[in-house]
Write an enzyme that holds these catalytic residues in place. Structure first.
Site, mmCIF file in Angstrom:
data_model
loop_
_atom_site.group_PDB
_atom_site.id
_atom_site.type_symbol
_atom_site.label_atom_id
_atom_site.label_comp_id
_atom_site.label_asym_id
_atom_site.label_seq_id
_atom_site.Cartn_x
_atom_site.Cartn_y
_atom_site.Cartn_z
ATOM 1 N N LYS A 118 0.815 -1.218 0.000
ATOM 2 C CA LYS A 118 0.000 0.000 0.000
ATOM 3 C C LYS A 118 0.846 1.264 0.000
ATOM 4 O O LYS A 118 0.433 2.274 -0.574
ATOM 5 C CB LYS A 118 -0.967 -0.009 1.175
ATOM 6 C CG LYS A 118 -2.023 -1.068 0.973
ATOM 7 C CD LYS A 118 -3.173 -0.960 1.931
ATOM 8 C CE LYS A 118 -3.921 -2.267 1.862
ATOM 9 N NZ LYS A 118 -5.313 -2.255 1.921
ATOM 10 N N GLU A 202 -2.833 7.271 7.516
ATOM 11 C CA GLU A 202 -3.367 8.329 6.656
ATOM 12 C C GLU A 202 -4.601 8.917 7.314
ATOM 13 O O GLU A 202 -5.127 8.379 8.280
ATOM 14 C CB GLU A 202 -3.654 7.809 5.242
ATOM 15 C CG GLU A 202 -4.716 6.741 5.168
ATOM 16 C CD GLU A 202 -4.829 6.097 3.782
ATOM 17 O OE1 GLU A 202 -3.898 6.187 2.961
ATOM 18 O OE2 GLU A 202 -5.875 5.487 3.527
ATOM 19 N N ASN A 237 -14.616 -2.883 7.802
ATOM 20 C CA ASN A 237 -13.899 -2.637 6.544
ATOM 21 C C ASN A 237 -13.962 -3.811 5.576
ATOM 22 O O ASN A 237 -13.168 -3.922 4.660
ATOM 23 C CB ASN A 237 -12.435 -2.274 6.796
ATOM 24 C CG ASN A 237 -12.324 -1.074 7.715
ATOM 25 O OD1 ASN A 237 -13.015 -0.085 7.505
ATOM 26 N ND2 ASN A 237 -11.500 -1.183 8.728
ATOM 27 N N GLU A 277 -9.399 0.913 -6.254
ATOM 28 C CA GLU A 277 -10.370 1.298 -5.229
ATOM 29 C C GLU A 277 -10.175 2.764 -4.836
ATOM 30 O O GLU A 277 -9.050 3.206 -4.620
ATOM 31 C CB GLU A 277 -10.202 0.417 -3.985
ATOM 32 C CG GLU A 277 -10.463 -1.047 -4.264
ATOM 33 C CD GLU A 277 -10.525 -1.883 -2.985
ATOM 34 O OE1 GLU A 277 -11.274 -2.856 -2.977
ATOM 35 O OE2 GLU A 277 -9.814 -1.554 -2.002
ATOM 36 N N GLU A 290 -6.321 1.683 -2.977
ATOM 37 C CA GLU A 290 -5.388 0.609 -3.313
ATOM 38 C C GLU A 290 -5.818 0.018 -4.636
ATOM 39 O O GLU A 290 -6.925 0.262 -5.107
ATOM 40 C CB GLU A 290 -5.401 -0.486 -2.244
ATOM 41 C CG GLU A 290 -6.736 -1.194 -2.143
ATOM 42 C CD GLU A 290 -6.654 -2.530 -1.412
ATOM 43 O OE1 GLU A 290 -5.540 -3.073 -1.282
ATOM 44 O OE2 GLU A 290 -7.701 -3.041 -1.017
ATOM 45 N N ASN A 292 -6.286 -3.661 -6.436
ATOM 46 C CA ASN A 292 -6.290 -5.104 -6.271
ATOM 47 C C ASN A 292 -5.974 -5.733 -7.616
ATOM 48 O O ASN A 292 -6.736 -5.592 -8.574
ATOM 49 C CB ASN A 292 -7.647 -5.580 -5.741
ATOM 50 C CG ASN A 292 -7.892 -5.084 -4.325
ATOM 51 O OD1 ASN A 292 -6.957 -4.989 -3.520
ATOM 52 N ND2 ASN A 292 -9.118 -4.740 -4.010
ATOM 53 N N PHE A 350 -21.933 -10.676 15.143
ATOM 54 C CA PHE A 350 -21.329 -11.122 13.881
ATOM 55 C C PHE A 350 -20.180 -12.106 14.066
ATOM 56 O O PHE A 350 -19.256 -12.139 13.275
ATOM 57 C CB PHE A 350 -20.842 -9.927 13.059
ATOM 58 C CG PHE A 350 -21.954 -9.011 12.646
ATOM 59 C CD1 PHE A 350 -22.673 -9.268 11.490
ATOM 60 C CD2 PHE A 350 -22.297 -7.910 13.417
ATOM 61 C CE1 PHE A 350 -23.709 -8.434 11.103
ATOM 62 C CE2 PHE A 350 -23.341 -7.076 13.048
ATOM 63 C CZ PHE A 350 -24.037 -7.341 11.876
HETATM 64 P P1 ADP Z 1 -8.090 -3.774 2.136
HETATM 65 O O1 ADP Z 1 -6.854 -4.092 1.374
HETATM 66 O O2 ADP Z 1 -8.141 -4.490 3.411
HETATM 67 O O3 ADP Z 1 -9.287 -3.924 1.290
HETATM 68 P P2 ADP Z 1 -8.438 -0.903 1.828
HETATM 69 O O4 ADP Z 1 -7.333 0.066 1.847
HETATM 70 O O5 ADP Z 1 -9.036 -1.194 0.521
HETATM 71 O O6 ADP Z 1 -7.932 -2.229 2.525
HETATM 72 O O7 ADP Z 1 -9.563 -0.394 2.817
HETATM 73 C C1 ADP Z 1 -10.697 -1.173 3.118
HETATM 74 C C2 ADP Z 1 -11.824 -0.286 3.580
HETATM 75 O O8 ADP Z 1 -11.443 0.498 4.718
HETATM 76 C C3 ADP Z 1 -12.256 0.742 2.563
HETATM 77 O O9 ADP Z 1 -13.217 0.208 1.700
HETATM 78 C C4 ADP Z 1 -12.819 1.839 3.432
HETATM 79 O O10 ADP Z 1 -14.120 1.544 3.831
HETATM 80 C C5 ADP Z 1 -11.958 1.810 4.645
HETATM 81 N N1 ADP Z 1 -10.855 2.779 4.560
HETATM 82 C C6 ADP Z 1 -9.603 2.534 4.180
HETATM 83 N N2 ADP Z 1 -8.853 3.646 4.233
HETATM 84 C C7 ADP Z 1 -9.655 4.640 4.663
HETATM 85 C C8 ADP Z 1 -9.475 6.030 4.936
HETATM 86 N N3 ADP Z 1 -8.311 6.631 4.785
HETATM 87 N N4 ADP Z 1 -10.534 6.728 5.364
HETATM 88 C C9 ADP Z 1 -11.720 6.141 5.541
HETATM 89 N N5 ADP Z 1 -11.956 4.845 5.314
HETATM 90 C C10 ADP Z 1 -10.938 4.086 4.874
HETATM 91 P P1 ADP Z 2 -10.712 -5.997 -0.739
HETATM 92 O O1 ADP Z 2 -9.387 -6.639 -0.899
HETATM 93 O O2 ADP Z 2 -10.691 -4.588 -1.143
HETATM 94 O O3 ADP Z 2 -11.386 -6.233 0.564
HETATM 95 P P2 ADP Z 2 -12.401 -8.042 -1.726
HETATM 96 O O4 ADP Z 2 -13.438 -7.947 -0.711
HETATM 97 O O5 ADP Z 2 -12.737 -8.319 -3.120
HETATM 98 O O6 ADP Z 2 -11.619 -6.684 -1.814
HETATM 99 O O7 ADP Z 2 -11.379 -9.138 -1.294
HETATM 100 C C1 ADP Z 2 -11.058 -9.472 0.010
HETATM 101 C C2 ADP Z 2 -9.727 -10.196 -0.045
HETATM 102 O O8 ADP Z 2 -9.342 -10.677 1.201
HETATM 103 C C3 ADP Z 2 -9.793 -11.386 -0.922
HETATM 104 O O9 ADP Z 2 -8.562 -11.516 -1.534
HETATM 105 C C4 ADP Z 2 -10.086 -12.493 0.029
HETATM 106 O O10 ADP Z 2 -9.699 -13.733 -0.420
HETATM 107 C C5 ADP Z 2 -9.286 -12.071 1.185
HETATM 108 N N1 ADP Z 2 -9.889 -12.570 2.408
HETATM 109 C C6 ADP Z 2 -11.106 -12.311 2.881
HETATM 110 N N2 ADP Z 2 -11.329 -12.946 4.019
HETATM 111 C C7 ADP Z 2 -10.209 -13.641 4.280
HETATM 112 C C8 ADP Z 2 -9.800 -14.527 5.324
HETATM 113 N N3 ADP Z 2 -10.607 -14.809 6.329
HETATM 114 N N4 ADP Z 2 -8.588 -15.038 5.264
HETATM 115 C C9 ADP Z 2 -7.756 -14.744 4.244
HETATM 116 N N5 ADP Z 2 -8.072 -13.942 3.250
HETATM 117 C C10 ADP Z 2 -9.289 -13.399 3.259
HETATM 118 MG MG MG Z 3 -9.633 -2.898 -0.396
#
Ligand code: ADP
Ligand code: ADP
Ligand code: MG
Length: 670
Positions: A118, A202, A237, A277, A290, A292, A350
């Protein structure tokens, strides 16, 4: 140009099944791999061939690059699709595949490397002219350093693992005090999930929307975007509901986001399908979150509104073909919704659930009129949901011409989703779909926290809906009795009769008169003198879990669970116990005392099967409400258990490293 003849999917569950489906359609042979825990898994049955790779945990099985390569060699697979999660974003994986002469169906190792981190990807984005979230673009050394930087950025801040994914390894801190705990938890979660505890900070954008752009690029320099998906409905998240398009974007913002996503992709020579994203604030300012570098969980909603099969495109690109479509071929049509069905119990905060799916009959993937229902699933009736992998059971999608119609279709599909044996969020998904704010499209990533601040619990349905529950219970009870009477004496069932019964819901009696007609029932609610009788028809038979019921011409589905004196009914996100009693029995029932559950507040119970990774207190310690007591890890999530009220720890029978069952005592208070 090479062609791919046999694809191995280095994954499990629904995404493996999803990839196999397209490969099969394209006439490409398929290979599954499976861990010891997955010997009977559905994805194995959906492949032409399968290879056991042993191991149980992800680390022992689906994360073993050597085993994947051996499986390719054994079966002659010439290409690998990584799905999402597991090895999909590890640059080493395509590198080793390439060395073994196997095609990776995904982007180049360099692009994965650049975007997988990231911090690196944020710097790259800034250089490519993409908007990024204000913050510190370096690695945080320790909790004190984190606090200093957070003070500079200004609260609230988001503490994030550079290697993070799937919502893991990130915490919001609203003030300096929360930074230390947030830093430690993020780092620890990141270490255990990704083996990398580098943290950055951030600005936390308040009330944002999560909107992402699907990109598609080939190895010849072509790159297009396929519109956006809105994924603002999240919990911890982690996405819960996604849709395409976003109800928030105008054409100008969509184009601006699309073009930035393409610019970033081109900056890293991206090929294959990928997702950029963004976080979007209420003024439609958008910031890169980020990228993906893989097929995204929620890709079906894009497929539904564009008609493009993303897996097919990925396969063609991997084979070296140029994209078969250009930007102007991308037309967004209608609206698609996706609900992620998780094995987690919304009424128990949950917490993840595990167990056997004793009943599992999702609505079938089908097109009726304008409605399309698509269910991507990786399990079947009898499957075991284990604690070793992702808690996602299925992705249920609907498409229709408008957002409102797609939501209505989703409500109906959820009501018809038969699932029993494992705690799940069906009812919660349904409640969100009915939610007025959701339907109005006023979404932010805080939606769930704001609308369900005390979690999700049973509430009474509004009067009109309650009445539908009551007449349904009365009618089903009649069908039930008729069915058994019929068994004993067919004569009796033929006679039309009016029965006075009482439907008892949450300790309130609702007297009704049910008249059996040739087809269906006429039901009159007593007590309301001006009430018109209701005409109800249903084809339901005892033993069926879904009852389609037509009440005064309006058809909807109820889930039915039979109890000794009535039914538990689920519909539209509500779950109601309805006893159907004779008038005499109803009078007596009113006199009965309600059973009071045993007081367990003296104990901290393990809320799910899991591993104790930290104990923050010891015997004799005084604790205050809200204080963290223990950390339990299950399904890759660290769950911090907090004190519900102040007290003194009397006994602490467990230690770090212990594996506990659900409801096992972690500690006892005085
Ligand atoms: P991941 O790789 O776990 O998906 P992301 O960077 O995509 O991590 O963040 C996942 C979620 O966390 C985002 O969809 C958003 O809801 C929240 N998030 C991440 N960064 C921020 C930020 N700087 N401010 C507010 N929400 C954030
Ligand atoms: P983001 O990466 O932004 O959250 P997605 O929701 O599409 O976007 O993907 C979630 C990612 O995290 C996927 O790569 C999924 O396989 C991984 N993931 C979700 N839950 C778990 C878990 N319990 N253990 C390992 N990886 C997970
Ligand atoms: Mg993400």
């Amino acid at each position: 140009m090479k062609t791919l003849s046999k694809i191995l999917v280095a994954n499990r569950g629904e995404i493996a099944c999803r990839v196999f489906a397209t490969a099969r359609r394209l006439g490409i042979a398929t290979v599954a791999i499976y861990s010891d825990a997955d010997a009977n898994a559905l994805h194995v049955k959906h492949a032409d061939e399968s290879v056991a790779i042993g191991g149980v945990t992800a680390a022992e099985s689906y994360l073993q690059i050597d085993k994947v390569i051996q499986a390719c060699k054994k079966t002659g697979a010439d290409a690998v699709h990584p799905g999402y999660g597991f090895l999909s974003e590890q640059p080493d994986f395509p590198k080793q595949l390439e060395a073994a002469g196997i095609t990776f169906i995904g982007p180049s190792p360099d692009a994965i490397q650049a975007m997988g981190d990231k911090i690196t990807s944020k710097k790259l984005s800034a250089d490519a002219g993409v908007n990024t979230v204000p913050g510190y673009m370096g690695i945080i050394e320790n909790a004190e350093h984190c606090q200093t930087i957070a003070d500079e950025i200004g609260y609230p801040v988001m503490i994030k693992a550079s290697a993070g994914g799937g919502g893991k390894g990130m915490r919001i801190a609203w003030n300096a005090n929360e930074v230390v705990e947030g830093f430690e938890r993020s780092a620890s979660e990141a270490k255990s999930s990704f083996g990398d505890d580098r943290i950055f900070v951030e600005k936390f954008i308040t009330d944002p929307r999560h909107i992402e752009i699907q990109v598609l690029a080939d190895k010849h320099g072509n790159c297009i975007y396929l519109g956006e998906r809105e994924c603002s409905i999240q919990r911890r998240n982690q996405k819960v509901i996604e849709e395409a398009p976003s109800p928030f974007l105008d054409e100008a913002t969509r184009t601006a986001m699309g073009e930035q996503a393409v610019a970033l992709s081109k900056a890293v020579n991206y090929s294959s399908a990928g997702t950029v994203e963004f976080i979007v604030d209420r003024d439609k300012n958008f910031y890169f979150l980020e990228m993906n570098t893989r097929l995204q969980v929620e890709h079906p909603v894009t497929e539904l509104i564009t008609g493009v099969d993303l897996v097919e495109q990925m396969i063609n690109v991997a084979a070296g073909q140029p994209l078969s479509l250009t930007q102007k071929d991308v037309v967004l049509d209608g609206w698609a919704m996706e609900s992620r069905l998780y094995a987690e119990d919304p009424k128990r905060n949950f917490l993840p659930s595990i167990g056997r799916l004793v009943r599992y009959r999702p609505p079938s993937t089908d097109t009726t009129g304008d409605t399309i229902v698509r269910c991507d699933t990786g399990v079947e009736e009898g499957s075991e949901i284990s604690m070793y992998y992702d808690p996602m059971i299925a992705k249920l999608c609907t498409w229709n011409t408008t957002r409102a119609a797609a939501i209505d279709d989703m409500c109906d599909a959820l009501d018809k989703f038969e699932l029993d044996g494992v705690g799940n969020n069906l009812q919660f998904l349904s409640a969100i779909m009915q939610h007025e704010r959701f339907r109005a499209g006023r979404l932010t990533t805080a939606f769930i926290d704001e609308e369900y601040p005390d979690g999700f619990s049973d509430t009474d349905p509004p009067a009109e809906l309650l009445k539908r529950f009551i007449v349904t219970a009365a009618a089903l009870s009649q069908v039930n009795e008729g069915f058994y009477r019929q068994g004993k004496n067919r004569m009796l069932s033929a006679e039309s009769q009016a029965d006075s019964v009482v439907v008892r819901v949450s300790r309130t009696n609702y007297p009704v008169v049910v008249k059996t007609l040739d087809e269906g029932f006429e039901i009159l609610s007593a007590g309301e003198s001006n009430d018109q009788p209701v005409i109800l028809t249903t084809e339901w038979l005892p033993g069926q879990q879904v009852a389609e019921v037509t009440i005064n011409g309006q058809t909807s589905a109820f889930q039915v669970f039979k109890h000794a004196t009535g039914f538990e009914l689920w519909h539209a996100g509500y779950q109601l116990k309805a006893q159907v009693l004779s008038e005499r029995k109803a009078q007596l029932a009113s006199l009965m005392l309600e059973k009071v559950p045993q007081d367990m507040s003296k104990y901290l119970l393990c809320p799910m099967p899991g591993l104790i990774v930290a104990l923050n207190v010891k015997e004799g310690d005084k604790v205050e409400a809200g204080q963290p007591l223990a950390v339990v890890e299950a399904m890759k999530m660290e769950n911090v258990l907090q004190a519900q009220k102040s007290g003194v720890v009397a006994k602490l029978p467990v230690s770090v490293g212990d594996s506990l069952q659900v409801d096992e005592v972690i500690m006892e208070f005085e």
